[in-house]
Write a protein that holds these residues in place. Structure first.
Motif, PDB file in Angstrom:
ATOM      1  N   TYR A 494     -38.382-103.507  82.005  1.00 31.15           N
ATOM      2  CA  TYR A 494     -37.099-103.389  81.313  1.00 31.15           C
ATOM      3  C   TYR A 494     -36.634-101.941  81.297  1.00 31.15           C
ATOM      4  CZ  TYR A 494     -34.365-102.015  77.282  1.00 31.15           C
ATOM      5  OH  TYR A 494     -33.441-101.385  76.488  1.00 31.15           O
ATOM      6  N   GLN A 495     -37.508-101.032  80.923  1.00 31.06           N
ATOM      7  CA  GLN A 495     -37.112 -99.625  80.835  1.00 31.06           C
ATOM      8  C   GLN A 495     -36.685 -99.087  82.196  1.00 31.06           C
ATOM      9  OE1 GLN A 495     -39.388 -96.972  78.279  1.00 31.06           O
ATOM     10  NE2 GLN A 495     -40.615 -98.711  77.578  1.00 31.06           N
ATOM     11  N   ARG A 496     -37.381 -99.488  83.211  1.00 27.61           N
ATOM     12  CA  ARG A 496     -37.024 -99.015  84.551  1.00 27.61           C
ATOM     13  C   ARG A 496     -35.662 -99.555  84.975  1.00 27.61           C
ATOM     14  NH1 ARG A 496     -42.906-100.046  87.463  1.00 27.61           N
ATOM     15  NH2 ARG A 496     -43.930 -98.122  86.692  1.00 27.61           N
ATOM     16  N   SER A 497     -35.458-100.875  84.747  1.00 24.22           N
ATOM     17  CA  SER A 497     -34.209-101.477  85.234  1.00 24.22           C
ATOM     18  C   SER A 497     -32.993-101.012  84.438  1.00 24.22           C
ATOM     19  CB  SER A 497     -34.303-103.003  85.169  1.00 24.22           C
ATOM     20  OG  SER A 497     -34.485-103.445  83.834  1.00 24.22           O
ATOM     21  N   GLU A 557     -41.690-100.042  68.578  1.00 23.32           N
ATOM     22  CA  GLU A 557     -42.400 -99.401  69.686  1.00 23.32           C
ATOM     23  C   GLU A 557     -41.473 -99.196  70.879  1.00 23.32           C
ATOM     24  OE1 GLU A 557     -45.753-101.803  70.587  1.00 23.32           O
ATOM     25  OE2 GLU A 557     -46.886-101.248  68.785  1.00 23.32           O
ATOM     26  N   LEU A 558     -40.633-100.189  71.135  1.00 18.12           N
ATOM     27  CA  LEU A 558     -39.711-100.088  72.272  1.00 18.12           C
ATOM     28  C   LEU A 558     -38.674 -98.996  72.021  1.00 18.12           C
ATOM     29  CD1 LEU A 558     -39.446-101.555  74.957  1.00 18.12           C
ATOM     30  CD2 LEU A 558     -37.817-103.115  73.895  1.00 18.12           C
ATOM     31  N   ARG A 559     -38.163 -98.903  70.810  1.00 25.05           N
ATOM     32  CA  ARG A 559     -37.189 -97.851  70.482  1.00 25.05           C
ATOM     33  C   ARG A 559     -37.816 -96.464  70.587  1.00 25.05           C
ATOM     34  NH1 ARG A 559     -34.821-100.682  64.995  1.00 25.05           N
ATOM     35  NH2 ARG A 559     -33.260-102.044  65.977  1.00 25.05           N
ATOM     36  N   ILE A 560     -39.042 -96.347  70.096  1.00 25.60           N
ATOM     37  CA  ILE A 560     -39.723 -95.047  70.175  1.00 25.60           C
ATOM     38  C   ILE A 560     -39.905 -94.635  71.623  1.00 25.60           C
ATOM     39  CG2 ILE A 560     -41.929 -93.895  69.771  1.00 25.60           C
ATOM     40  CD1 ILE A 560     -42.129 -95.491  67.150  1.00 25.60           C
ATOM     41  N   SER A 561     -40.293 -95.587  72.448  1.00 24.71           N
ATOM     42  CA  SER A 561     -40.484 -95.284  73.866  1.00 24.71           C
ATOM     43  C   SER A 561     -39.178 -94.836  74.512  1.00 24.71           C
ATOM     44  CB  SER A 561     -41.041 -96.518  74.580  1.00 24.71           C
ATOM     45  OG  SER A 561     -41.211 -96.273  75.953  1.00 24.71           O
ATOM     46  N   LEU A 562     -38.071 -95.526  74.148  1.00 28.97           N
ATOM     47  CA  LEU A 562     -36.763 -95.131  74.694  1.00 28.97           C
ATOM     48  C   LEU A 562     -36.396 -93.725  74.220  1.00 28.97           C
ATOM     49  CD1 LEU A 562     -34.621 -98.385  74.263  1.00 28.97           C
ATOM     50  CD2 LEU A 562     -35.792 -97.546  76.298  1.00 28.97           C
ATOM     51  N   SER A 563     -36.595 -93.467  72.936  1.00 24.71           N
ATOM     52  CA  SER A 563     -36.244 -92.151  72.386  1.00 24.71           C
ATOM     53  C   SER A 563     -37.049 -91.048  73.060  1.00 24.71           C
ATOM     54  CB  SER A 563     -36.485 -92.124  70.877  1.00 24.71           C
ATOM     55  OG  SER A 563     -35.656 -93.064  70.214  1.00 24.71           O
ATOM     56  N   LYS A 592     -19.161 -86.339  73.841  1.00 28.19           N
ATOM     57  CA  LYS A 592     -18.861 -87.326  72.801  1.00 28.19           C
ATOM     58  C   LYS A 592     -20.024 -87.539  71.837  1.00 28.19           C
ATOM     59  CE  LYS A 592     -16.555 -91.006  73.967  1.00 28.19           C
ATOM     60  NZ  LYS A 592     -16.109 -92.245  74.654  1.00 28.19           N
ATOM     61  N   TYR A 593     -21.236 -87.239  72.285  1.00 24.16           N
ATOM     62  CA  TYR A 593     -22.414 -87.587  71.484  1.00 24.16           C
ATOM     63  C   TYR A 593     -23.327 -86.393  71.306  1.00 24.16           C
ATOM     64  CZ  TYR A 593     -20.839 -92.282  72.685  1.00 24.16           C
ATOM     65  OH  TYR A 593     -20.082 -93.399  72.866  1.00 24.16           O
ATOM     66  N   SER A 594     -23.740 -86.219  70.060  1.00 26.68           N
ATOM     67  CA  SER A 594     -24.770 -85.225  69.779  1.00 26.68           C
ATOM     68  C   SER A 594     -26.141 -85.880  69.974  1.00 26.68           C
ATOM     69  CB  SER A 594     -24.633 -84.713  68.344  1.00 26.68           C
ATOM     70  OG  SER A 594     -24.914 -85.769  67.426  1.00 26.68           O
ATOM     71  N   VAL A 595     -27.193 -85.060  69.912  1.00 26.91           N
ATOM     72  CA  VAL A 595     -28.556 -85.609  70.008  1.00 26.91           C
ATOM     73  C   VAL A 595     -28.811 -86.581  68.861  1.00 26.91           C
ATOM     74  CG1 VAL A 595     -31.008 -85.030  69.919  1.00 26.91           C
ATOM     75  CG2 VAL A 595     -29.434 -83.598  71.250  1.00 26.91           C
ATOM     76  N   GLU A 596     -28.303 -86.243  67.672  1.00 29.53           N
ATOM     77  CA  GLU A 596     -28.487 -87.125  66.520  1.00 29.53           C
ATOM     78  C   GLU A 596     -27.764 -88.454  66.721  1.00 29.53           C
ATOM     79  OE1 GLU A 596     -27.595 -83.972  66.438  1.00 29.53           O
ATOM     80  OE2 GLU A 596     -29.444 -83.113  65.600  1.00 29.53           O
ATOM     81  N   ASP A 597     -26.590 -88.383  67.380  1.00 28.93           N
ATOM     82  CA  ASP A 597     -25.864 -89.625  67.673  1.00 28.93           C
ATOM     83  C   ASP A 597     -26.686 -90.531  68.590  1.00 28.93           C
ATOM     84  OD1 ASP A 597     -23.668 -88.832  66.177  1.00 28.93           O
ATOM     85  OD2 ASP A 597     -22.681 -87.889  67.899  1.00 28.93           O
ATOM     86  N   ILE A 598     -27.312 -89.947  69.585  1.00 28.67           N
ATOM     87  CA  ILE A 598     -28.131 -90.726  70.515  1.00 28.67           C
ATOM     88  C   ILE A 598     -29.283 -91.391  69.766  1.00 28.67           C
ATOM     89  CG2 ILE A 598     -29.609 -90.638  72.551  1.00 28.67           C
ATOM     90  CD1 ILE A 598     -26.690 -90.211  73.195  1.00 28.67           C
ATOM     91  N   ASP A 599     -29.854 -90.631  68.845  1.00 26.92           N
ATOM     92  CA  ASP A 599     -30.968 -91.178  68.063  1.00 26.92           C
ATOM     93  C   ASP A 599     -30.509 -92.381  67.235  1.00 26.92           C
ATOM     94  OD1 ASP A 599     -33.653 -91.151  67.245  1.00 26.92           O
ATOM     95  OD2 ASP A 599     -33.125 -90.111  65.404  1.00 26.92           O
ATOM     96  N   ILE A 601     -27.934 -94.297  67.919  1.00 20.60           N
ATOM     97  CA  ILE A 601     -27.573 -95.387  68.842  1.00 20.60           C
ATOM     98  C   ILE A 601     -28.813 -96.187  69.239  1.00 20.60           C
ATOM     99  CG2 ILE A 601     -26.835 -95.825  71.223  1.00 20.60           C
ATOM    100  CD1 ILE A 601     -24.731 -93.611  70.810  1.00 20.60           C
ATOM    101  N   VAL A 602     -29.902 -95.484  69.498  1.00 21.74           N
ATOM    102  CA  VAL A 602     -31.140 -96.173  69.893  1.00 21.74           C
ATOM    103  C   VAL A 602     -31.594 -97.119  68.780  1.00 21.74           C
ATOM    104  CG1 VAL A 602     -33.599 -95.845  70.386  1.00 21.74           C
ATOM    105  CG2 VAL A 602     -31.893 -94.404  71.509  1.00 21.74           C
ATOM    106  N   LEU A 603     -31.369 -96.721  67.526  1.00 14.03           N
ATOM    107  CA  LEU A 603     -31.774 -97.564  66.406  1.00 14.03           C
ATOM    108  C   LEU A 603     -30.971 -98.862  66.323  1.00 14.03           C
ATOM    109  CD1 LEU A 603     -32.329 -94.903  63.595  1.00 14.03           C
ATOM    110  CD2 LEU A 603     -34.058 -96.100  64.955  1.00 14.03           C
ATOM    111  N   ASP A 604     -29.825 -98.908  67.011  1.00  8.33           N
ATOM    112  CA  ASP A 604     -29.021-100.130  67.020  1.00  8.33           C
ATOM    113  C   ASP A 604     -29.543-101.166  68.007  1.00  8.33           C
ATOM    114  OD1 ASP A 604     -27.288 -99.225  65.112  1.00  8.33           O
ATOM    115  OD2 ASP A 604     -25.784 -98.501  66.535  1.00  8.33           O
ATOM    116  N   PHE A 605     -30.358-100.721  68.962  1.00  9.79           N
ATOM    117  CA  PHE A 605     -30.793-101.641  70.010  1.00  9.79           C
ATOM    118  C   PHE A 605     -31.697-102.745  69.455  1.00  9.79           C
ATOM    119  CE2 PHE A 605     -30.416 -98.221  73.557  1.00  9.79           C
ATOM    120  CZ  PHE A 605     -29.039 -98.368  73.520  1.00  9.79           C
TER     121      PHE A 605
END
Length: 646
Positions: A494-497, A557-563, A592-599, A601-605
């Protein structure tokens, strides 16, 4: 009361005439007073006088028949007249004893409260009821007297600690009944005695069975019932059947043993009493054993199988005579248990094939856990609860070569050496489930979502196995590690694709132009790179925030790996090229996005699908959905309404 052999008091001249007068006084066909009274409800002296009179008549009949003079003798006519009178008196006496016998049996028919019988049976399991040595009949006891107490030896048929006998008739009444039986048998009236006893006690047993909920129902009628109704009846039947066998039938057997000296006669009376009830009792499990097979029936069939196995030693002990009808009851019960075992084996085999070929093609929204996965794993967990029974029933390895699909799974038995046949069947079920899930994953248009789907479902399988010590022991750590590797591999895929393309947009390649390195960054290329990153991130966020990873730990775990991959890459890229964008026009269109914004966003996944679909696919419904004809049913969105909230 005295037995015919021991009676006294009629030794004087004219004793036959005296006996005849006593008997004729109680002739209900000739006396209105005799019709309105019962001898055994009179004082005990009258009872004793009547029984001694019967004994005297019986002796006289026997004596006259053996000592009749030749027909030419002068005393022949007188003797014949005496014999006729004696036989007539004996017939009147037997008719009266038959009437008394019936009346005592009817008056002693007890009405039991079902709850009291259930309480009796439930107390058996915790009680050690070792049989006491049988009491021998006391020599010289006044066993023929109506007022004597019964102290005869009881039958030795009680061979199990679960049998609980009750006094169906008071000891005093039993003594009276025995005195009647002895005289009717001695006079050659055994058939009449058996008939009366069977009619009265059969009706009493039928009444008790009805109170326990055992009613007459045909096999066809049982098979027409909805399975949910049958399930409730199975629970009630098991409880009632144990009472019938261990209390009702066993008590009837003891009563017959107490009343009849001849074992064969006692057995005949017992079967006359309970045969119809026993056949009625076992009609219900017989109907279940030959009914149409379907997955949801397995566990109640196993309950029935265990109940029949639990009762079989008691049934064999109670129906232990050489009489064919008695043995037929035990053989019927034994055959029903055998058919229930065959049904259980057949259901498991058919379930394996159903899971392999389950045809649904509608992808579950968000890649969440498929209803089939929940169904199968809950089913397997319940199977593990019946491990002891199924280990005895499942004695052959699963049949793995029946599917024509060349890609169908094949189990390597060499890797699973030492596993029981039941454990192999469970592993095979998980293998065919995995195969089916892989087939279903191909219906997702988005390859990343297909990987999420496999990850979710295999992870669910692993967690269900780990959550059951019995199941984990049977599956084994070797195969569990293999499953763990499968869902981790799906997570990596999944992460690769999904993220390789996003992360590639944060690389330096293609941003530099010929010339000095310090001034060689193409601002237009950099703008396009930020625009591409923003667009891909928004597209991934828009879709994957609706994807579902139901397990909180796996989701985290998946979110942490993405982050760990995304945020450092974005921070670095932003740090190197922020100045180039900010020095140009409209930097807000690109930054458009700060580093905090990205963080954030990942929490929404992977928060899950829309509430409507969440309800459809994971609503609060029974653990094991009722999927009749599983192979032929298409699992649409509506099918998700049957899924457990697990």
């Amino acid at each position: 009361m005295e037995s015919p052999e021991n009676s006294v008091g009629f030794d004087s001249d004219g004793s036959l005439e005296t006996a005849e007068r006593i008997i004729l006084r109680w002739d209900s066909t000739a006396s209105e007073e005799a019709r309105g009274k019962m001898i055994f409800q009179s004082d005990r002296d009258e009872v004793d006088r009547f029984l001694r009179a019967v004994d005297e008549i019986q002796r006289s009949v026997s004596s006259l028949s053996f000592s009749s003079p030749p027909s030419f003798s002068s005393s022949s006519a007188a003797t014949d007249d005496q014999e006729v009178k004696a036989n007539s008196a004996l017939q009147i006496a037997m008719a009266r004893l038959e009437e008394e016998f019936r009346n005592i049996l009817l008056s002693q028919t007890s009405v039991f409260e079902p709850d009291s019988l259930f309480l009796e049976e439930s107390s058996v399991s915790g009680e050690d009821s070792t049989d006491a040595p049988p009491e021998e009949e006391e020599e010289g006891s006044d066993s023929g007297s109506g007022s004597s107490r019964l102290t005869r030896r009881r039958s030795s048929y009680r061979s199990t600690s679960s049998i609980r006998e009750m006094d169906l008739i008071s000891p005093e009444a039993v003594s009276d009944l025995r005195s009647i039986v002895q005289r009717m048998v001695a006079a050659g009236y055994s058939r009449e005695c058996i008939q009366v006893y069977g009619n009265v006690r059969k009706s009493a047993v039928d009444t008790i069975l009805k109170q326990l909920g055992i009613v007459k129902i045909s096999i066809g009628d049982v098979q027409k019932l909805e399975w949910e109704v049958v399930e409730g009846k199975i629970r009630k039947w098991i409880r009632a059947a144990k009472v019938c066998v261990r209390i009702v039938f066993s008590s009837e057997k003891r009563l017959c043993s107490d009343l009849f000296d001849e074992e064969a006669m006692g057995d005949t009376c017992f079967m006359e009493t309970v045969k119809t009830s026993a056949l009625r009792l076992f009609t219900f499990p017989e109907a279940i054993s030959i009914s149409r097979r379907s997955p949801e029936k397995l566990f109640k069939i196993l309950d029935l199988h265990d109940a029949m196995g639990d009762m079989l030693p008691d049934i064999e002990a109670i129906f232990d005579s050489d009489d064919s009808s008695s043995r037929a009851v035990y053989l019927q019960a034994s055959e029903i248990q055998t058919r229930l075992a065959e049904a259980a084996r057949g259901i498991l085999s058919e379930f394996e094939n159903a899971v392999l070929r389950e045809p649904s093609v509608v992808p579950v929204p968000g890649g969440t856990i498929h209803p089939l996965t929940r169904y199968v794993m809950n089913y397997i967990s319940l199977i593990s609860d019946y491990k002891q029974t199924l280990n005895n029933l499942i004695v052959s390895d699963p049949s793995t070569g029946s599917d024509p699909n060349p890609n169908a799974p094949v189990i390597d038995f060499t890797e699973l050496d030492g596993k029981s046949p039941l454990a192999l069947h469970l592993i095979w079920l998980i293998m065919v489930l995995h195969f089916n899930l892989e087939e279903k994953s191909h219906h997702y248009r988005d390859a990343s979502l297909a990987h999420i789907f496999i990850m979710n479902n295999i992870h669910y399988i692993v967690q269900k196995v780990k959550g059951s010590p019995e199941l984990r022991e049977m599956i084994g750590d070797h195969y569990l590690r293999k499953l763990t590797g499968i869902f981790r591999h799906a997570a990596t895929n999944y992460q690769r694709s999904t993220w390789v393309r996003v992360l590639n947009s944060l690389r330096d390649e293609g941003l530099h132009v010929s010339g000095s390195f310090s001034s060689g960054v193409s601002r237009s290329a950099l703008r396009e790179r930020f625009k591409a990153f923003n667009a891909m991130l928004e597209d991934v966020h828009r879709s994957q925030s609706t994807w579902s990873v139901p397990d909180a730990q796996l989701r985290e775990e998946l979110r942490i790996s993405l982050s760990e991959h995304l945020i450092p890459a974005y921070r670095s890229f932003l740090g190197r090229f922020r100045g180039n964008i900010e020095s140009g026009r409209h930097p807000e269109n690109y930054l458009k996005y700060s580093v905090e914004d990205i963080d954030r966003i990942v929490l929404d996944f992977f928060e899950g699908i829309d509430p409507f679909f969440e309800f459809l696919f994971t609503g609060p419904f029974p653990i094991v959905p009722r999927w009749n004809n599983l192979p032929g049913n298409d699992i649409s969105l509506a099918r998700g309404l049957c899924v457990a909230k697990c």
